[in-house]
Write a protein that holds these residues in place. Sequence first.
Motif, PDB file in Angstrom:
ATOM      1  N   SER A  59      46.451   4.036   7.329  1.00  0.00           N
ATOM      2  CA  SER A  59      47.528   3.579   8.209  1.00  0.00           C
ATOM      3  C   SER A  59      47.250   4.012   9.646  1.00  0.00           C
ATOM      4  N   ASP A  60      48.045   3.507  10.571  1.00  0.00           N
ATOM      5  CA  ASP A  60      47.910   3.882  11.980  1.00  0.00           C
ATOM      6  C   ASP A  60      48.705   5.146  12.311  1.00  0.00           C
ATOM      7  N   ILE A  61      49.336   5.727  11.310  1.00  0.00           N
ATOM      8  CA  ILE A  61      50.194   6.888  11.520  1.00  0.00           C
ATOM      9  C   ILE A  61      49.459   8.150  11.082  1.00  0.00           C
ATOM     10  N   LEU A  62      49.421   9.135  11.958  1.00  0.00           N
ATOM     11  CA  LEU A  62      48.822  10.419  11.617  1.00  0.00           C
ATOM     12  C   LEU A  62      49.796  11.173  10.722  1.00  0.00           C
ATOM     13  N   LEU A  63      49.363  11.536   9.515  1.00  0.00           N
ATOM     14  CA  LEU A  63      50.246  12.145   8.522  1.00  0.00           C
ATOM     15  C   LEU A  63      50.578  13.602   8.811  1.00  0.00           C
ATOM     16  N   CYS A  64      49.674  14.325   9.433  1.00  0.00           N
ATOM     17  CA  CYS A  64      49.920  15.735   9.703  1.00  0.00           C
ATOM     18  C   CYS A  64      50.270  15.919  11.172  1.00  0.00           C
ATOM     19  N   ARG A  65      50.786  17.099  11.462  1.00  0.00           N
ATOM     20  CA  ARG A  65      51.082  17.432  12.852  1.00  0.00           C
ATOM     21  C   ARG A  65      50.757  18.895  13.068  1.00  0.00           C
ATOM     22  N   PHE A  66      50.616  19.284  14.319  1.00  0.00           N
ATOM     23  CA  PHE A  66      50.354  20.683  14.618  1.00  0.00           C
ATOM     24  C   PHE A  66      51.580  21.496  14.258  1.00  0.00           C
ATOM     25  N   GLY A  67      51.354  22.577  13.529  1.00  0.00           N
ATOM     26  CA  GLY A  67      52.444  23.474  13.181  1.00  0.00           C
ATOM     27  C   GLY A  67      52.804  24.391  14.335  1.00  0.00           C
ATOM     28  N   VAL A  68      51.958  24.430  15.349  1.00  0.00           N
ATOM     29  CA  VAL A  68      52.191  25.279  16.507  1.00  0.00           C
ATOM     30  C   VAL A  68      52.471  24.379  17.703  1.00  0.00           C
ATOM     31  N   SER A  69      53.682  24.483  18.221  1.00  0.00           N
ATOM     32  CA  SER A  69      54.013  23.711  19.416  1.00  0.00           C
ATOM     33  C   SER A  69      54.462  24.629  20.541  1.00  0.00           C
ATOM     34  N   ASP A  70      54.355  25.917  20.332  1.00  0.00           N
ATOM     35  CA  ASP A  70      54.805  26.918  21.283  1.00  0.00           C
ATOM     36  C   ASP A  70      53.670  27.283  22.239  1.00  0.00           C
ATOM     37  N   ASP A  71      53.908  27.129  23.528  1.00  0.00           N
ATOM     38  CA  ASP A  71      52.896  27.451  24.538  1.00  0.00           C
ATOM     39  C   ASP A  71      52.438  28.902  24.461  1.00  0.00           C
ATOM     40  N   VAL A  72      53.354  29.816  24.182  1.00  0.00           N
ATOM     41  CA  VAL A  72      53.008  31.233  24.114  1.00  0.00           C
ATOM     42  C   VAL A  72      51.984  31.467  23.010  1.00  0.00           C
ATOM     43  N   VAL A  73      52.203  30.860  21.848  1.00  0.00           N
ATOM     44  CA  VAL A  73      51.268  31.039  20.736  1.00  0.00           C
ATOM     45  C   VAL A  73      49.912  30.457  21.092  1.00  0.00           C
ATOM     46  N   TRP A  74      49.885  29.258  21.681  1.00  0.00           N
ATOM     47  CA  TRP A  74      48.606  28.651  22.064  1.00  0.00           C
ATOM     48  C   TRP A  74      47.870  29.512  23.080  1.00  0.00           C
ATOM     49  N   LYS A  75      48.594  30.085  24.023  1.00  0.00           N
ATOM     50  CA  LYS A  75      47.947  30.949  25.014  1.00  0.00           C
ATOM     51  C   LYS A  75      47.373  32.197  24.356  1.00  0.00           C
ATOM     52  N   LEU A  76      48.089  32.747  23.386  1.00  0.00           N
ATOM     53  CA  LEU A  76      47.569  33.914  22.672  1.00  0.00           C
ATOM     54  C   LEU A  76      46.322  33.567  21.869  1.00  0.00           C
ATOM     55  N   LEU A  77      46.333  32.394  21.243  1.00  0.00           N
ATOM     56  CA  LEU A  77      45.210  31.990  20.400  1.00  0.00           C
ATOM     57  C   LEU A  77      43.974  31.604  21.203  1.00  0.00           C
ATOM     58  N   THR A  78      44.169  31.200  22.449  1.00  0.00           N
ATOM     59  CA  THR A  78      43.042  30.702  23.246  1.00  0.00           C
ATOM     60  C   THR A  78      42.784  31.540  24.496  1.00  0.00           C
ATOM     61  N   SER A  79      43.186  32.785  24.496  1.00  0.00           N
ATOM     62  CA  SER A  79      43.037  33.614  25.691  1.00  0.00           C
ATOM     63  C   SER A  79      41.568  33.743  26.085  1.00  0.00           C
ATOM     64  N   HIS A  80      41.324  33.711  27.408  1.00  0.00           N
ATOM     65  CA  HIS A  80      39.982  33.831  27.965  1.00  0.00           C
ATOM     66  C   HIS A  80      40.016  34.830  29.103  1.00  0.00           C
ATOM     67  N   PRO A  81      39.007  35.534  29.423  1.00  0.00           N
ATOM     68  CA  PRO A  81      37.731  35.631  28.727  1.00  0.00           C
ATOM     69  C   PRO A  81      37.891  36.374  27.402  1.00  0.00           C
ATOM     70  N   ALA A  82      36.812  36.421  26.652  1.00  0.00           N
ATOM     71  CA  ALA A  82      36.862  37.047  25.337  1.00  0.00           C
ATOM     72  C   ALA A  82      37.304  38.504  25.468  1.00  0.00           C
ATOM     73  N   PRO A  83      38.427  38.848  24.833  1.00  0.00           N
ATOM     74  CA  PRO A  83      38.917  40.225  24.945  1.00  0.00           C
ATOM     75  C   PRO A  83      38.155  41.183  24.043  1.00  0.00           C
TER      76      PRO A  83
END
Length: 107
Positions: A59-83
């Motif tokens: 189908s043209d519909i994506l069945l799954c979605r991101f479970g994370v929509s919170d900017d704070v969580v994304w920033k924590l998960l993708t922090s740069h430079p490598a800590p």
Amino acid sequence: MKAQIKAEIRDANMAYLNMAQSFIQKDLQSAVKILGMSQDAAEIIKTLSESQKTSIADSDILLCRFGVSDDVVWKLLTSHPAPKPEAEHAKRLLADILLAGRLAVAA
């Protein structure tokens, strides 16, 4: 819709259906909570044949979605430079706590 995007959606849908079906077959109760679906929906996915999954995935519909929509969580998960390893562990733990809270509210 461009053919490449449609093919990518189909591939993502098929991967999601295969993962969900496997997870549901191994641990129905955990799968229902983590995948965010009803037990009735899980029971349907559990019994899908390969041809049914292929048809649904196409189908043209994506069945799954991101479970994370919170900017704070994304920033924590993708922090740069490598800590440093300790800081990375602490940030990952904080992200896990925030995600667990979201799952608890959703349940």
